[in-house]
Enzyme design. Structure first.
Site, PDB file in Angstrom:
ATOM      1  N   HIS A   1      79.297  52.482  20.290  1.00 22.85           N
ATOM      2  CA  HIS A   1      78.821  51.198  20.824  1.00 22.85           C
ATOM      3  C   HIS A   1      79.989  50.345  21.330  1.00 22.85           C
ATOM      4  CE1 HIS A   1      75.305  51.694  17.800  1.00 22.85           C
ATOM      5  NE2 HIS A   1      74.799  51.840  19.009  1.00 22.85           N
TER       6      HIS A   1
ATOM      7  N   LYS B   1      62.475  51.652  13.163  1.00 24.36           N
ATOM      8  CA  LYS B   1      62.743  52.139  11.801  1.00 24.36           C
ATOM      9  C   LYS B   1      63.291  50.977  10.977  1.00 24.36           C
ATOM     10  CE  LYS B   1      65.063  55.320  13.988  1.00 24.36           C
ATOM     11  NZ  LYS B   1      66.156  56.220  14.315  1.00 24.36           N
TER      12      LYS B   1
ATOM     13  N   ARG C   1      75.106  59.859  25.863  1.00 25.47           N
ATOM     14  CA  ARG C   1      75.932  60.834  25.135  1.00 25.47           C
ATOM     15  C   ARG C   1      75.745  62.239  25.692  1.00 25.47           C
ATOM     16  NH1 ARG C   1      73.810  58.546  19.490  1.00 25.47           N
ATOM     17  NH2 ARG C   1      71.996  58.552  20.853  1.00 25.47           N
TER      18      ARG C   1
ATOM     19  N   SER D   1      74.191  55.953  15.010  1.00 27.26           N
ATOM     20  CA  SER D   1      74.032  55.107  13.821  1.00 27.26           C
ATOM     21  C   SER D   1      73.281  55.867  12.727  1.00 27.26           C
ATOM     22  CB  SER D   1      73.266  53.834  14.179  1.00 27.26           C
ATOM     23  OG  SER D   1      74.008  53.054  15.083  1.00 27.26           O
TER      24      SER D   1
HETATM   25  O1  PNS Z   1      69.939  51.394  19.745  1.00 30.66           O
HETATM   26  P1  PNS Z   1      68.542  51.803  20.166  1.00 30.66           P
HETATM   27  O2  PNS Z   1      67.639  51.898  18.962  1.00 30.66           O
HETATM   28  O3  PNS Z   1      68.551  53.051  20.997  1.00 30.66           O
HETATM   29  O4  PNS Z   1      68.003  50.600  21.093  1.00 30.66           O
HETATM   30  C1  PNS Z   1      66.726  50.682  21.689  1.00 30.66           C
HETATM   31  C2  PNS Z   1      66.357  49.355  22.362  1.00 30.66           C
HETATM   32  C3  PNS Z   1      66.446  48.196  21.393  1.00 30.66           C
HETATM   33  C4  PNS Z   1      67.308  49.097  23.516  1.00 30.66           C
HETATM   34  C5  PNS Z   1      64.910  49.530  22.892  1.00 30.66           C
HETATM   35  O5  PNS Z   1      64.086  49.969  21.855  1.00 30.66           O
HETATM   36  C6  PNS Z   1      64.316  48.264  23.479  1.00 30.66           C
HETATM   37  O6  PNS Z   1      64.666  47.881  24.568  1.00 30.66           O
HETATM   38  N1  PNS Z   1      63.406  47.608  22.717  1.00 30.66           N
HETATM   39  C7  PNS Z   1      62.790  46.353  23.097  1.00 30.66           C
HETATM   40  C8  PNS Z   1      61.279  46.516  23.361  1.00 30.66           C
HETATM   41  C9  PNS Z   1      61.035  46.862  24.808  1.00 30.66           C
HETATM   42  O7  PNS Z   1      61.430  46.171  25.717  1.00 30.66           O
HETATM   43  N2  PNS Z   1      60.349  48.005  25.008  1.00 30.66           N
HETATM   44  C10 PNS Z   1      60.095  48.540  26.314  1.00 30.66           C
HETATM   45  C11 PNS Z   1      61.317  49.313  26.772  1.00 30.66           C
HETATM   46  S1  PNS Z   1      61.049  50.100  28.296  1.00 30.66           S
END
Ligand code: PNS
Length: 158
Positions: free
Chosen positions: A17, A41, A90, A127
């Site tokens: 990150h 989660k 990644r 993570s």
């Molecule tokens: O670190 P992560 O868990 O991969 O992050 C995922 C995250 C937070 C970027 C994604 O889940 C997100 O954007 N969530 C917000 C809800 C949302 O906008 N959902 C529609 C996405 S297209």
């Protein structure tokens, strides 16, 4: 002035990150790190803890701000005046879901997503794996920043 948003769960923040945020800083004027308050989660670290850890890691870097959000990412991004979303890739395993999210976010808001190729030395870090290794007594100190390692040691006494 271009403002980039680096969103994620950051449970906990890893060296991967940090690399993506630093590389976003090299391209864009300002970086907002968007920490999702309630990830799908149940998190090891509360939203406040995750924000606090990222602020510690980027202490003194005035072009980085760390904020929490809930709900749709694009609603946060539009409200915050974000120009571009930045995500790290990644490998191919990340690609399908990231492409789909980028397309959905663009459909909803018109905001573009830029991908940076994760530094190969961080390609295996996630993570989830960091938490698993820590819980099982493994050494995570080269996977996360020192501030995060301290917090992990406090959460998972070893
Ligand atoms: O670190 P992560 O868990 O991969 O992050 C995922 C995250 C937070 C970027 C994604 O889940 C997100 O954007 N969530 C917000 C809800 C949302 O906008 N959902 C529609 C996405 S297209």
């Amino acid at each position: 002035m271009t403002i980039a948003l680096c969103p994620g769960s950051f449970d906990p923040p890893t060296n991967g990150h940090v690399d993506v945020i630093q590389r976003s800083l090299a391209i864009f004027d300002e970086v907002v790190v968007g920490v999702i308050g309630n990830p799908s989660k149940s998190p090891m670290f509360s939203a406040e803890e995750r924000v606090d850890l990222l602020r510690k890691v980027f202490t003194g870097v005035d072009r980085v701000g760390v904020e929490t959000f809930d709900g749709l990412l694009v609603d946060f991004a539009v409200g915050r005046g974000i120009d571009v979303i930045v995500k790290g890739l990644r490998g191919v395993a990340d690609f399908d879901s990231e492409l789909q999210m980028a397309q959905m976010n663009h459909h909803l808001s018109g905001i573009e997503t830029c991908f940076v190729a994760t530094n190969p030395s961080h390609g295996y870090i996630s993570s989830s794996l960091v938490k698993e290794v820590a819980r099982l007594g493994g050494n995570t100190d080269r996977l996360v920043p020192a501030e995060v390692q301290q917090a992990l040691n406090a959460k998972v006494p070893r």
